[in-house]
Design a protein around this motif. Structure first.
Motif, PDB file in Angstrom:
ATOM      1  N   ARG A  11       0.829  -1.202   0.000  1.00  0.00           N
ATOM      2  CA  ARG A  11       0.000   0.000   0.000  1.00  0.00           C
ATOM      3  C   ARG A  11       0.865   1.255   0.000  1.00  0.00           C
ATOM      4  O   ARG A  11       0.505   2.274  -0.598  1.00  0.00           O
ATOM      5  N   VAL A  15       0.631   4.395  -2.555  1.00  0.00           N
ATOM      6  CA  VAL A  15       0.525   5.795  -2.122  1.00  0.00           C
ATOM      7  C   VAL A  15       1.590   6.633  -2.813  1.00  0.00           C
ATOM      8  O   VAL A  15       1.317   7.734  -3.309  1.00  0.00           O
ATOM      9  N   ARG A  45      -2.206   3.641   8.286  1.00  0.00           N
ATOM     10  CA  ARG A  45      -2.139   4.212   6.946  1.00  0.00           C
ATOM     11  C   ARG A  45      -0.854   5.008   6.790  1.00  0.00           C
ATOM     12  O   ARG A  45      -0.204   5.364   7.757  1.00  0.00           O
ATOM     13  N   TRP A  46      -0.501   5.256   5.554  1.00  0.00           N
ATOM     14  CA  TRP A  46       0.716   5.980   5.219  1.00  0.00           C
ATOM     15  C   TRP A  46       0.423   7.461   5.035  1.00  0.00           C
ATOM     16  O   TRP A  46      -0.665   7.839   4.613  1.00  0.00           O
ATOM     17  N   SER A  47       1.401   8.290   5.351  1.00  0.00           N
ATOM     18  CA  SER A  47       1.304   9.710   5.040  1.00  0.00           C
ATOM     19  C   SER A  47       2.639  10.161   4.442  1.00  0.00           C
ATOM     20  O   SER A  47       3.679   9.541   4.670  1.00  0.00           O
ATOM     21  N   THR A  93      -4.997  16.307   1.533  1.00  0.00           N
ATOM     22  CA  THR A  93      -5.041  14.938   1.023  1.00  0.00           C
ATOM     23  C   THR A  93      -4.868  14.943  -0.497  1.00  0.00           C
ATOM     24  O   THR A  93      -5.156  15.933  -1.163  1.00  0.00           O
ATOM     25  N   HIS A  97      -5.196  10.221   0.473  1.00  0.00           N
ATOM     26  CA  HIS A  97      -3.960   9.966   1.205  1.00  0.00           C
ATOM     27  C   HIS A  97      -3.478  11.261   1.855  1.00  0.00           C
ATOM     28  O   HIS A  97      -3.489  12.317   1.229  1.00  0.00           O
TER      29      HIS A  97
END
Length: 111
Positions: A11, A15, A45-47, A93, A97
């Motif tokens: 994932r 991203v 989740r990724w940022s 976002t 994301h």
């Protein structure tokens, strides 16, 4: 607490591809000199955090216009390496994301 799984790493790649496509489609965006990708154990989740090379509020504003759901945060710091400065960050976002772009602005100096 364990790190992200293999599926989570896949994932992350998705991203990064999404972010790369977003930037490639907007050549007018100011260039970033660094990217930092973080995994949140809380949100799973990724940022992505991007660093602007200079101290220009206009560059941050251009990123704010490009991101969905933008907000701006800032704080003053007495940074050891960069001296007194304002850390200003635009959060938003890209296709759901989390993305933020930041810069250090000199206190009392040109902006």
């Amino acid at each position: 607490m364990s790190g992200p799984s293999v599926e989570d790493m896949a994932r992350c790649a998705a991203v990064l591809r999404c972010f790369a496509d977003f930037v490639a489609a907007r050549p007018e965006l100011p260039v970033l000199v660094g990217l930092h990708v973080d995994w949140s154990h809380v949100n799973e989740r990724w940022s992505i955090k991007g660093q602007l090379p200079g101290a220009d509020v206009t560059d941050l504003e251009r990123w704010a216009l490009a991101l969905d759901e933008p907000s701006v945060t800032s704080y003053e710091s007495d940074g050891y390496y960069v001296g007194p400065h304002e850390h200003r960050e635009v959060h938003g976002t890209v296709h759901g994301h989390r993305v933020s772009v930041w810069a250090h602005l000199p206190l009392g100096g040109p902006r």
